[in-house]
Design a protein around this motif. Sequence first.
Motif, PDB file in Angstrom:
ATOM      1  N   ALA A  36       0.805  -1.183  -0.216  1.00 35.85           N
ATOM      2  CA  ALA A  36       0.037   0.034   0.109  1.00 35.85           C
ATOM      3  C   ALA A  36       0.818   1.247   0.013  1.00 35.85           C
ATOM      4  N   ALA A  37       1.843   1.225   0.808  1.00 36.93           N
ATOM      5  CA  ALA A  37       2.598   2.437   0.873  1.00 36.93           C
ATOM      6  C   ALA A  37       3.430   2.624  -0.454  1.00 36.93           C
ATOM      7  N   ARG A  38       4.041   1.472  -0.939  1.00 43.45           N
ATOM      8  CA  ARG A  38       4.639   1.604  -2.252  1.00 43.45           C
ATOM      9  C   ARG A  38       3.872   2.328  -3.346  1.00 43.45           C
ATOM     10  N   ASP A  39       2.488   1.715  -3.383  1.00 44.90           N
ATOM     11  CA  ASP A  39       1.731   2.186  -4.584  1.00 44.90           C
ATOM     12  C   ASP A  39       1.113   3.511  -4.218  1.00 44.90           C
ATOM     13  N   ALA A  40       0.933   3.966  -3.093  1.00 42.08           N
ATOM     14  CA  ALA A  40       0.966   5.181  -2.739  1.00 42.08           C
ATOM     15  C   ALA A  40       2.026   6.366  -3.326  1.00 42.08           C
ATOM     16  N   LEU A  41       3.134   5.915  -2.989  1.00 38.95           N
ATOM     17  CA  LEU A  41       4.380   6.593  -3.343  1.00 38.95           C
ATOM     18  C   LEU A  41       5.037   6.639  -4.598  1.00 38.95           C
ATOM     19  N   GLN A  42       4.589   5.491  -5.226  1.00 39.11           N
ATOM     20  CA  GLN A  42       5.178   5.206  -6.795  1.00 39.11           C
ATOM     21  C   GLN A  42       5.055   6.634  -7.720  1.00 39.11           C
ATOM     22  N   PRO A  43       3.834   7.043  -7.660  1.00 38.60           N
ATOM     23  CA  PRO A  43       3.452   8.222  -8.787  1.00 38.60           C
ATOM     24  C   PRO A  43       4.350   9.364  -8.227  1.00 38.60           C
ATOM     25  N   TYR A  44       4.587   9.544  -7.114  1.00 37.29           N
ATOM     26  CA  TYR A  44       5.465  10.669  -6.552  1.00 37.29           C
ATOM     27  C   TYR A  44       6.931  10.605  -7.057  1.00 37.29           C
ATOM     28  N   GLN A  45       7.442   8.995  -6.948  1.00 37.01           N
ATOM     29  CA  GLN A  45       8.811   8.797  -6.986  1.00 37.01           C
ATOM     30  C   GLN A  45       8.957   8.997  -8.652  1.00 37.01           C
ATOM     31  N   GLU A  46       8.160   8.158  -9.386  1.00 40.78           N
ATOM     32  CA  GLU A  46       8.314   8.380 -10.847  1.00 40.78           C
ATOM     33  C   GLU A  46       8.311   9.944 -11.214  1.00 40.78           C
ATOM     34  N   ALA A  47       7.713  10.676 -10.776  1.00 38.84           N
ATOM     35  CA  ALA A  47       7.631  12.205 -11.149  1.00 38.84           C
ATOM     36  C   ALA A  47       8.604  13.034 -10.589  1.00 38.84           C
ATOM     37  N   ALA A  48       9.396  12.270  -9.542  1.00 39.27           N
ATOM     38  CA  ALA A  48      10.516  12.858  -8.758  1.00 39.27           C
ATOM     39  C   ALA A  48       9.913  13.895  -8.140  1.00 39.27           C
TER      40      ALA A  48
END
Length: 168
Positions: free
Chosen positions: A1-13
């Motif tokens: 859940a945390a990874r899914d929530a964080l992934q779009p932010y990480q991909e967009a830096a």
Amino acid sequence: AARDALQPYQEAADWEGGLALLRALDGPRAAQLSANDWYRLHRALVVAMQTRSQAAALPPPPDDSGLDALRASLDLRCFFLTAPRVPLCRRIDERCGAMLQAGLLREVSDLLLQRKLLPSHPAGRAIGYRQALEYLLRPCYAPRDADALSSFVHAFAAASRRYAQQQT
């Protein structure tokens, strides 16, 4: 859940956007993180989501081994011994000169001709060998090029001094 929530932010830096997720759950922990430390942000977000509390409010793990009491009873101090820089740099420069007089360039050129030493080899990236290879394989080679030789000697000594500085 945390990874899914964080992934779009990480991909967009988008560090601030990802940090806002943690800030909503655990503001004090979010303030402790270094910028762009996505690994620790993910770990802190997992802890905050699983425990539903701030990290500072969590009880410390039990100290069954007694290490915390031992650490509290010790008086630990660090001491650093250093030599004066100028004499050390002179000794390094003298050592580099001695290596050149002892035949460093001849050794490197012989190894290069035998294909036993190439810039891509680990030894070819070592201090002294790397600079000698750069000097010998320079693109605009000219015999008796004093400027190139001087640049090589300075680069060799500077790399040696930097390495010594890292050791102190």
